[in-house]
Design a protein around this motif. Structure first.
Motif, PDB file in Angstrom:
ATOM      1  N   ALA A 279      62.809  46.451 -63.553  1.00  0.00           N
ATOM      2  CA  ALA A 279      63.953  45.668 -64.029  1.00  0.00           C
ATOM      3  C   ALA A 279      64.547  46.269 -65.299  1.00  0.00           C
ATOM      4  O   ALA A 279      65.767  46.235 -65.500  1.00  0.00           O
ATOM      5  N   ASP A 280      63.711  46.831 -66.158  1.00  0.00           N
ATOM      6  CA  ASP A 280      64.205  47.491 -67.369  1.00  0.00           C
ATOM      7  C   ASP A 280      64.908  48.805 -67.039  1.00  0.00           C
ATOM      8  O   ASP A 280      65.889  49.180 -67.697  1.00  0.00           O
ATOM      9  N   LEU A 281      64.414  49.502 -66.032  1.00  0.00           N
ATOM     10  CA  LEU A 281      64.994  50.797 -65.676  1.00  0.00           C
ATOM     11  C   LEU A 281      66.358  50.668 -65.026  1.00  0.00           C
ATOM     12  O   LEU A 281      67.149  51.627 -65.066  1.00  0.00           O
ATOM     13  N   ILE A 282      66.660  49.516 -64.420  1.00  0.00           N
ATOM     14  CA  ILE A 282      67.951  49.376 -63.738  1.00  0.00           C
ATOM     15  C   ILE A 282      68.983  48.650 -64.598  1.00  0.00           C
ATOM     16  O   ILE A 282      70.061  48.311 -64.114  1.00  0.00           O
ATOM     17  N   THR A 283      68.675  48.438 -65.869  1.00  0.00           N
ATOM     18  CA  THR A 283      69.708  47.975 -66.801  1.00  0.00           C
ATOM     19  C   THR A 283      70.626  49.150 -67.122  1.00  0.00           C
ATOM     20  O   THR A 283      70.264  50.312 -66.906  1.00  0.00           O
ATOM     21  N   GLY A 286      68.659  51.561 -69.185  1.00  0.00           N
ATOM     22  CA  GLY A 286      67.659  52.287 -68.423  1.00  0.00           C
ATOM     23  C   GLY A 286      68.271  53.340 -67.523  1.00  0.00           C
ATOM     24  O   GLY A 286      67.737  54.457 -67.389  1.00  0.00           O
ATOM     25  N   LEU A 287      69.392  53.026 -66.896  1.00  0.00           N
ATOM     26  CA  LEU A 287      70.060  53.986 -66.026  1.00  0.00           C
ATOM     27  C   LEU A 287      70.614  55.165 -66.822  1.00  0.00           C
ATOM     28  O   LEU A 287      70.579  56.312 -66.349  1.00  0.00           O
ATOM     29  N   ARG A 288      71.117  54.914 -68.028  1.00  0.00           N
ATOM     30  CA  ARG A 288      71.580  56.023 -68.865  1.00  0.00           C
ATOM     31  C   ARG A 288      70.430  56.963 -69.193  1.00  0.00           C
ATOM     32  O   ARG A 288      70.601  58.188 -69.211  1.00  0.00           O
ATOM     33  N   GLU A 289      69.265  56.391 -69.450  1.00  0.00           N
ATOM     34  CA  GLU A 289      68.110  57.236 -69.734  1.00  0.00           C
ATOM     35  C   GLU A 289      67.746  58.088 -68.524  1.00  0.00           C
ATOM     36  O   GLU A 289      67.514  59.293 -68.648  1.00  0.00           O
ATOM     37  N   ILE A 290      67.717  57.478 -67.347  1.00  0.00           N
ATOM     38  CA  ILE A 290      67.405  58.232 -66.133  1.00  0.00           C
ATOM     39  C   ILE A 290      68.422  59.339 -65.914  1.00  0.00           C
ATOM     40  O   ILE A 290      68.074  60.465 -65.515  1.00  0.00           O
ATOM     41  N   THR A 312      67.389  35.996 -45.564  1.00  0.00           N
ATOM     42  CA  THR A 312      68.760  36.476 -45.376  1.00  0.00           C
ATOM     43  C   THR A 312      69.232  37.199 -46.631  1.00  0.00           C
ATOM     44  O   THR A 312      68.629  37.077 -47.704  1.00  0.00           O
ATOM     45  N   LEU A 313      70.309  37.947 -46.499  1.00  0.00           N
ATOM     46  CA  LEU A 313      70.840  38.703 -47.624  1.00  0.00           C
ATOM     47  C   LEU A 313      71.593  37.788 -48.581  1.00  0.00           C
ATOM     48  O   LEU A 313      72.350  36.909 -48.162  1.00  0.00           O
ATOM     49  N   GLY A 314      71.398  38.026 -49.872  1.00  0.00           N
ATOM     50  CA  GLY A 314      72.115  37.295 -50.895  1.00  0.00           C
ATOM     51  C   GLY A 314      73.342  38.062 -51.361  1.00  0.00           C
ATOM     52  O   GLY A 314      73.943  38.827 -50.604  1.00  0.00           O
ATOM     53  N   ARG A 315      73.686  37.881 -52.613  1.00  0.00           N
ATOM     54  CA  ARG A 315      74.860  38.523 -53.189  1.00  0.00           C
ATOM     55  C   ARG A 315      74.476  39.897 -53.746  1.00  0.00           C
ATOM     56  O   ARG A 315      73.455  40.021 -54.432  1.00  0.00           O
ATOM     57  N   PRO A 316      75.253  40.943 -53.459  1.00  0.00           N
ATOM     58  CA  PRO A 316      74.931  42.265 -54.005  1.00  0.00           C
ATOM     59  C   PRO A 316      74.851  42.250 -55.529  1.00  0.00           C
ATOM     60  O   PRO A 316      75.585  41.529 -56.206  1.00  0.00           O
ATOM     61  N   THR A 317      73.954  43.041 -56.057  1.00  0.00           N
ATOM     62  CA  THR A 317      73.833  43.202 -57.506  1.00  0.00           C
ATOM     63  C   THR A 317      74.885  44.195 -58.000  1.00  0.00           C
ATOM     64  O   THR A 317      75.659  44.751 -57.215  1.00  0.00           O
ATOM     65  N   THR A 318      74.883  44.450 -59.278  1.00  0.00           N
ATOM     66  CA  THR A 318      75.800  45.441 -59.853  1.00  0.00           C
ATOM     67  C   THR A 318      75.171  46.828 -59.925  1.00  0.00           C
ATOM     68  O   THR A 318      75.738  47.729 -60.546  1.00  0.00           O
ATOM     69  N   LEU A 319      74.020  47.020 -59.278  1.00  0.00           N
ATOM     70  CA  LEU A 319      73.294  48.286 -59.431  1.00  0.00           C
ATOM     71  C   LEU A 319      74.125  49.487 -59.007  1.00  0.00           C
ATOM     72  O   LEU A 319      74.112  50.531 -59.681  1.00  0.00           O
ATOM     73  N   HIS A 324      76.604  54.380 -60.692  1.00  0.00           N
ATOM     74  CA  HIS A 324      77.747  55.296 -60.584  1.00  0.00           C
ATOM     75  C   HIS A 324      78.415  55.505 -61.937  1.00  0.00           C
ATOM     76  O   HIS A 324      78.902  56.602 -62.236  1.00  0.00           O
ATOM     77  N   ARG A 325      78.424  54.491 -62.746  1.00  0.00           N
ATOM     78  CA  ARG A 325      79.083  54.597 -64.048  1.00  0.00           C
ATOM     79  C   ARG A 325      78.450  55.687 -64.923  1.00  0.00           C
ATOM     80  O   ARG A 325      79.123  56.290 -65.746  1.00  0.00           O
ATOM     81  N   VAL A 326      77.153  55.926 -64.742  1.00  0.00           N
ATOM     82  CA  VAL A 326      76.483  56.960 -65.539  1.00  0.00           C
ATOM     83  C   VAL A 326      76.245  58.229 -64.723  1.00  0.00           C
ATOM     84  O   VAL A 326      75.495  59.117 -65.143  1.00  0.00           O
ATOM     85  N   GLY A 327      76.879  58.327 -63.548  1.00  0.00           N
ATOM     86  CA  GLY A 327      76.832  59.562 -62.780  1.00  0.00           C
ATOM     87  C   GLY A 327      75.652  59.720 -61.853  1.00  0.00           C
ATOM     88  O   GLY A 327      75.366  60.828 -61.408  1.00  0.00           O
TER      89      GLY A 327
END
Length: 391
Positions: A279-283, A286-290, A312-319, A324-327
């Motif tokens: 959960a910390d890595l997908i903030t 965290g994504l900028r670090e990756i 069932t499927l819920g609402r998509p996250t912003t992941l 994509h925002r950090v490439g």
């Protein structure tokens, strides 16, 4: 990789971030926006490009080959994935032998993927070990020399879901990573197109503790076969971020951090006392670090679209947008045709080996803007991609 399933240097930040951005820019996607059918359609392929830019989007990745139809991590599975049209083959969950060779198995414990239990000469090798904190009983690759492993044959790992695959039990040996690299070249020549592979370092902290480090062995073989460059047709992945950071210092290949459930901790974090979770890595942080040391992430599909309590499927996250925002590209895992693996609304009946509406599930995940997907059924994925891009 397994559906049940950062500290360190950040060298090469600029180069790797630019490469990730270039991948996304191959078809003109708008970074930072949620995926749509139109956006995915405009990124169908980087035809004429090199490296990751040459792959179609969404990329269809044959998970352990064509493991929906053949026992996984065998040349029979790998070649069928290519025959079915997979863009990339996940040829190699890499684990070592006791004499230092890398072989391709889903896990170092091979009781469920080979016929080792039927070999009386290896009965005394059965043991219990603590693997990434979990007590595990069976036979382990690190207790066998390569010549001994070559006397074994692969079997179907989940026969309840794939009884038809048991037809091929005993047909193929365990491949080595070096054999895979040679096979890749042979298949590229024979098929007249570049064959891509997507190996994974399995349990690298565990094996480093045994004196069998994986990353240096992987790098040595990639250098031997001239496949250690940024445009090389070999994408490397691991669930342990520090393994990817180590590879980042050893080779220039595209690198991907695998991400399990949000509340899980990569085992290298556990071993180092790092309290962070996935959960910390997908903030965004965290994504900028990756993005400083990798080009992509391989999240579970549930991190892209969570499931409700009824399956069932819920609402998509912003992941997708955040990555994509950090490439970073996203190659989630794993799509399978059988009912038990599908979201509840896509199941048809209750048979464990029965197919549900996998085509519909693929299209729903594609609509999030993911850049590719691991699948046991590459042919289904390709049909779903065609439907999605042409609608």
């Amino acid at each position: 990789m397994d559906s049940d399933q950062a500290n360190g240097q950040t060298q090469g930040t600029g180069r790797r971030a630019l490469l990730g951005a270039a991948v996304l820019g191959a078809g003109g996607a708008a970074l930072g926006l949620p995926g749509t059918a139109r956006a995915a359609g405009t990124r169908t392929a980087g035809h004429g490009g090199r490296g990751l830019k040459s792959l179609p989007v969404p990329t269809i990745i044959g998970h352990r080959g064509a493991s929906g139809y053949r026992p996984e991590h065998t040349f029979g599975s790998y070649e069928l994935a290519l025959d079915l049209g997979a863009d990339v083959v996940e040829a190699g969950d890499l684990v070592p032998t006791k004499d230092g060779h890398l072989v391709c198995r889903h896990e170092p414990e091979i009781g469920g993927t080979t016929d080792v239990a039927s070999h009386p000469e290896f009965a005394d090798r059965r043991t219990t070990k603590v693997l990434d904190g979990v007590s595990t009983t069976g036979w382990f690759t690190e207790d066998f020399a390569l010549a001994e492993l070559k006397t074994l044959r692969a079997v179907e790992r989940i026969p309840a879901n794939r009884p038809h695959n048991t037809l091929y039990n005993g047909r193929w040996q365990i491949p080595t990573f070096e054999e895979v690299l040679q096979w890749q070249d042979e298949q590229t020549r024979r098929r007249g197109r570049q064959v891509w592979i997507y190996p994974e370092t399995k349990h690298p902290t565990y094996f480093r503790g045994l004196g069998l480090p994986l990353e240096e062995r992987v790098a040595k073989l990639l250098r031997k076969y001239g496949k250690d460059g940024r445009n090389a047709p070999v994408i490397l992945q691991s669930f342990e971020p520090t393994s990817i950071q180590r590879l980042n210092r050893l080779v220039d290949n595209p690198l991907v951090v695998l991400l399990s459930s949000a509340d899980s901790r990569p085992y290298d974090f556990v071993a180092a006392g790092d309290p962070r979770t996935v959960a910390d890595l997908i903030t965004p942080r965290g994504l900028r670090e990756i993005a400083g040391y990798a080009q992509g992430i391989g999240p579970t599909l549930d991190l892209v679209i969570p499931r409700n309590t009824d399956g069932t499927l819920g609402r998509p996250t912003t992941l997708v947008a955040d990555a994509h925002r950090v490439g970073l590209v996203l190659h989630p895992y794993t799509m399978r045709n059988e009912n038990p693996f599908l979201p509840a609304e896509y199941r048809k009946g209750g048979a464990a080996d029965g197919y549900g509406d996998a085509l519909g599930a693929f299209r729903t995940y594609f609509a999030t803007g993911i850049d590719g997907v691991f699948t046991d059924n590459a042919d289904t994925g390709l049909l779903a991609r065609e439907d999605f891009l042409n609608r």
